[in-house]
Every structure is written in structure tokens, then in C-alpha cells.
Design a protein around this motif. Structure first.
Motif, PDB file in Angstrom:
ATOM      1  N   GLY A  58       4.277  -9.794  -2.892  1.00 47.18           N
ATOM      2  CA  GLY A  58       4.711  -8.333  -3.861  1.00 47.18           C
ATOM      3  C   GLY A  58       4.363  -7.401  -3.006  1.00 47.18           C
ATOM      4  N   PRO A  59       2.439  -6.926  -2.351  1.00 50.46           N
ATOM      5  CA  PRO A  59       2.583  -6.627  -1.858  1.00 50.46           C
ATOM      6  C   PRO A  59       2.630  -6.541  -0.672  1.00 50.46           C
ATOM      7  CG  PRO A  59       0.434  -7.889  -3.606  1.00 50.46           C
ATOM      8  CD  PRO A  59       1.875  -8.242  -2.713  1.00 50.46           C
ATOM      9  N   LEU A  60       2.735  -6.926  -0.320  1.00 45.04           N
ATOM     10  CA  LEU A  60       2.804  -7.057   0.932  1.00 45.04           C
ATOM     11  C   LEU A  60       4.775  -5.970   1.558  1.00 45.04           C
ATOM     12  CD1 LEU A  60       2.839 -10.392   2.982  1.00 45.04           C
ATOM     13  CD2 LEU A  60       1.475  -8.618   3.550  1.00 45.04           C
ATOM     14  N   LEU A  61       5.136  -6.733   0.717  1.00 40.95           N
ATOM     15  CA  LEU A  61       6.982  -5.702   0.231  1.00 40.95           C
ATOM     16  C   LEU A  61       6.517  -4.366  -0.046  1.00 40.95           C
ATOM     17  CD1 LEU A  61       9.639  -5.747   0.448  1.00 40.95           C
ATOM     18  CD2 LEU A  61      10.025  -6.611  -1.815  1.00 40.95           C
ATOM     19  N   ALA A  62       5.997  -4.426  -1.240  1.00 42.69           N
ATOM     20  CA  ALA A  62       5.739  -3.007  -1.776  1.00 42.69           C
ATOM     21  C   ALA A  62       4.751  -2.037  -0.271  1.00 42.69           C
ATOM     22  CB  ALA A  62       4.439  -2.894  -2.796  1.00 42.69           C
ATOM     23  N   THR A  63       3.965  -2.806  -0.145  1.00 39.65           N
ATOM     24  CA  THR A  63       2.707  -1.379   1.081  1.00 39.65           C
ATOM     25  C   THR A  63       4.104  -1.056   2.137  1.00 39.65           C
ATOM     26  OG1 THR A  63       1.213  -3.213   0.346  1.00 39.65           O
ATOM     27  CG2 THR A  63       0.980  -1.670   2.664  1.00 39.65           C
ATOM     28  N   ALA A  64       4.833  -1.842   3.055  1.00 36.35           N
ATOM     29  CA  ALA A  64       5.726  -2.262   4.232  1.00 36.35           C
ATOM     30  C   ALA A  64       6.718  -0.958   3.449  1.00 36.35           C
ATOM     31  CB  ALA A  64       6.627  -3.166   4.195  1.00 36.35           C
ATOM     32  N   LEU A  65       6.961  -0.924   2.270  1.00 37.80           N
ATOM     33  CA  LEU A  65       7.783  -0.192   1.470  1.00 37.80           C
ATOM     34  C   LEU A  65       7.543   1.060   1.550  1.00 37.80           C
ATOM     35  CD1 LEU A  65      10.424  -2.074  -0.927  1.00 37.80           C
ATOM     36  CD2 LEU A  65      11.323  -1.553   1.548  1.00 37.80           C
ATOM     37  N   CYS A  66       6.746   1.650   1.298  1.00 38.23           N
ATOM     38  CA  CYS A  66       6.004   2.681   0.801  1.00 38.23           C
ATOM     39  C   CYS A  66       4.715   3.282   2.474  1.00 38.23           C
ATOM     40  CB  CYS A  66       4.483   2.352  -0.055  1.00 38.23           C
ATOM     41  SG  CYS A  66       5.501   1.803  -1.649  1.00 38.23           S
TER      42      CYS A  66
END
Length: 420
Positions: free
Chosen positions: A163-171
Motif C-alpha cells: 500500500g504505502p509503496l504504491l501510494a508513494t510511487a503514484l504521488c
């Protein structure tokens, strides 16, 4: 602690439980966005306001709202069925999340973000507790209940790896709003898929059946002690999210935020796998106190880390200490709480983590804005030490009920069952 690995069925037997996969796969998809929510709000609001304090406050409002409404959602699910509660919940959450995103991008005042954050948090789908309740239906009275508790904690932590990896990558690589938009979309899709699995949800009372008096899980002293423990765990999640984001930005490598948080979550997941494979001989309440002591000790060293490698190592250690506490806490619920109130009990614990996280992101954000870089790491240290003191003082309340005690199986059911 003394242990053996031969006296309890393992994950293989658990996953061969008939019908388990029908709710496990959509359940994983439905709760994946939960791990993206706080970090997505922090990164978006920090981008639009330039303040970690404002970002933490907006995320905190969401967390407090979730903590207040989650137990009520669990109680409704126990009484009226998970599907009845879940479908309107995911619709509201998706709409609220997109509204919060639009307001942030429009540079709306902070109070407007707070207003949108309330329904966003209140409508977070409590899929994790719902999955645990479904395991309870499948495995009531079997040794696999403890294995299921461990498996669910591992699954939770797996979401906090991705989750955090995906959110950070997207943001950081697409747009600051991409994390929250994706979270809202995944919540809607996963939630509706999980709600469609009607055959495995716990039964609710028929209209013509007499109702058993419902006792709130909050009235059980042991549950209140566990809530304090889970508040401390929430302080670790919240403090780590804000402080890691501030640290990686201060060294000019904001993309490392997701990786560092992923290392922390990976430690949590790996230790959870080990805990689920071990048949402990030590009483669970004692395991909780000892394990929590290790967590408080590890968290107390975070503020002194001044390099990426050292912070990654300490984060891994802290993560490895969290899973045993979570697993033991959820396992204790099975012995402390009647079957008809367990979804509510699980949501109290989930809500406590969210509330602790909300308080932590607010305080850590203020510390990062006003003091030195890394000051926010004092929050996990303080939160776990206070929770540990409470656990030590009130550990007698965690003694489980005798196994021979029977309770009514849910609201409206008269069939007595042995409490596992």
C-alpha cells in the motif's frame, strides 16, 4: 519463550478450509486501499499546503472519524449482516475520498478538508474484522482459530508492504492526487466484490427469532486493555509515516519514503508468518506483555537514527516486534468476547489503531514542523511506553474465560457453542 512447531495445524490446512478462498481474495483486494489512505492524504495535503502539520491534521481527522464509527459499523454488521453495511459504506467512502482530493487540489481552506475528511474516515470499510468474523464461522472450536488470527495479521501487514509503496510511487511519479484517487477506486471495486460473497458471511437473526441480549464488547475489561495496546501500535504506524516522509524529503530523496516504510512493514509481515507457524506454550497475555516490551524498546531508538541504512534497520526491527503484539491481541479476543460481539470487538481494535495513528500523525507533524528533523520519531517511543505501562498494570484482565463456558452464537441464535 519456549515453543514447539508440531502441535498445531499450519497455514496449508487453514487455506484448504472449504470456501475460504471465496472471501480471502476479494477481502485482500478490499482492504488493500486502507494502507494507502493515510500516506496518500499526508503526501497530497503536504504538497498543496507545504506543511506537515496541516497534512498530519487532515489525516488525523480521517483516523479519528474512522475510530469513532468503526465499532458502530461492526455492531451493525453483527446485527444486520456484512453486505448490508458494506455496500453503502464503500459508495460513501469513494465519493468522500474524491471530494477530499478535489478540495485539496483547489487549495481549499484547512477546515474544508477537515469537513471532507470526516465522512472519508467514517466510511472506511472494516473488511479485516469482517474476514476475521468469517473465519470464526468456519473454524469455531478448532485449533485453526489461532492460525487464522496469525494469517490475518500477516495479510494485514502484506497490505502495508504494498500500500504505502504504491501510494508513494503514484504521488511522487504521477501526480500528488493519484494516491487518493486510486485508494477510492480500489475501495469501491474490492468492497463490492467482497460484499458479493454472501454464502460465507456470518448469519444474522431471522425476524421471527427471539433476540439474545447484545452485550457490547467495550464492556469487557480485557477488550479495553487491548484497545490501549492497539492505540500504542497505532502511534507507531502514524509516527513512522509522517517522520519517514519528512526524513526522506530532508535528504532530497522523497521516493525512498515508500521503500523505508515497506521495510518496516516487511519486518512486521515476516515475524507474523513465524508467529503463526509456532505453537506457543507461554500464555498469550504474558506473550503480549513481553512482546510489547520489545516493541517499546525498539521504537525508543528511532529518533536517534540519522542515516537511511540505520533507519531501515531499526524500522525492520520495530516492524518485527509489532506483528506478535497484533496477533496475540486478536487471538485473545476469541477467548474474551462472545461470538455475537466479535466483529464489534475486532473493529474496536482496528479503530484503536486508527485513533492512535491519527493522534500520532498530528503530533509527529507538529514536531517535524517546529523542531529538528526526526523529532516525530519520539511519538512511537512515547506511545508504546505508555501502552506498555498500562498492559503491565492491568494484565490480569486479559485472562481468558474457561473453555467450557458457553455463549449464544450471535444475535438471535440459541445454539450454545464452546468458546475457543
Amino acid at each position: 519463550m519456549a515453543s514447539t512447531v508440531t502441535s498445531r495445524p499450519g497455514y496449508g490446512q487453514l487455506l484448504r478450509t472449504r470456501g475460504a478462498w471465496t472471501f480471502l481474495l476479494p477481502g485482500f483486494a478490499a482492504r488493500q486501499p486502507f494502507a494507502m489512505l493515510t500516506i496518500s492524504i499526508v503526501l497530497l495535503v503536504q504538497h498543496t499546503t507545504g506543511s506537515y502539520g496541516a497534512a498530519g491534521a487532515a489525516a488525523a481527522v480521517t483516523g479519528v472519524s474512522m475510530a469513532l464509527f468503526a465499532p458502530y459499523s461492526g455492531r451493525l454488521a453483527d446485527r444486520y449482516g456484512q453486505r448490508t453495511v458494506l455496500i453503502p459504506g464503500v459508495l460513501l467512502h469513494s465519493l468522500s475520498g474524491l471530494t477530499l482530493t478535489a478540495l485539496a487540489l483547489a487549495h481549499a481552506p484547512l477546515w474544508a478538508l477537515f469537513v471532507a475528511a470526516v465522512p472519508t474516515g467514517a466510511s472506511v470499510p472494516q473488511v479485516g474484522p469482517m474476514v476475521r468474523a468469517r473465519w470464526g464461522v468456519k473454524l469455531q472450536g478448532t485449533p485453526l482459530m489461532t492460525t487464522a488470527a496469525a494469517f490475518e495479521s500477516v495479510t494485514d501487514e502484506l497490505t502495508f508492504v504494498f500500500g504505502p509503496l504504491l501510494a508513494t510511487a503514484l504521488c511522487t511519479t504521477v501526480t500528488p492526487a493519484a494516491g487518493l484517487v486510486t485508494e477510492a477506486s480500489l475501495t469501491l471495486l474490492g468492497g463490492l466484490l467482497f460484499a458479493a460473497q454472501k454464502s460465507t458471511q456470518p448469519a444474522v437473526a431471522d425476524a421471527g427469532h427471539a433476540r439474545v441480549e447484545h452485550v457490547s464488547a467495550l464492556r469487557i475489561p480485557g477488550v479495553r486493555v487491548l484497545i490501549v495496546a492497539f492505540l500504542g501500535i497505532g502511534s507507531v504506524f502514524g509516527g513512522m509515516q509522517v517522520s519517514l516522509a519528512a526524513f526522506t524529503e530532508s535528504i532530497g530523496e522523497p521516493g525512498l519514503n515508500g521503500a523505508l516504510y515497506g521495510v518496516f512493514a516487511a519486518g512486521n509481515m515476516l515475524s507474523g508468518i513465524v508467529c503463526g507457524a509456532v505453537a506457543w506454550k507461554v500464555a498469550p497475555q504474558r506473550r503480549l506483555v513481553v512482546g510489547y516490551g520489545a516493541l517499546a524498546l525498539a521504537a525508543s531508538g528511532l529518533w536517534a537514527a540519522h542515516s537511511v541504512l540505520l533507519l531501515a534497520g531499526l524500522g525492520l526491527l520495530v516492524g518485527m516486534c509489532i506483528a506478535p503484539a497484533l496477533i496475540t491481541g486478536y487471538t485473545l479476543v476469541d477467548g474474551l468476547v462472545p461470538a455475537g460481539a466479535r466483529t464489534e470487538a475486532f473493529t474496536w481494535l482496528t479503530g484503536a489503531v486508527a485513533l492512535g495513528q491519527a493522534a500520532a500523525v498530528t503530533l509527529a507533524g507538529q514536531l517535524e514542523d517546529r523542531f529538528w528533523g526526526g523529532a516525530g520519531f519520539l511519538v512511537p517511543a512515547g506511545g508504546t511506553v505508555l501502552a506498555l505501562a498500562t498492559l503491565v498494570a492491568l494484565r490480569s484482565h486479559l485472562a481468558t474465560r474457561p473453555r467450557s463456558l458457553t455463549v449464544a452464537r450471535g444475535v438471535g441464535h440459541r445454539v450454545p457453542v464452546t468458546v475457543d
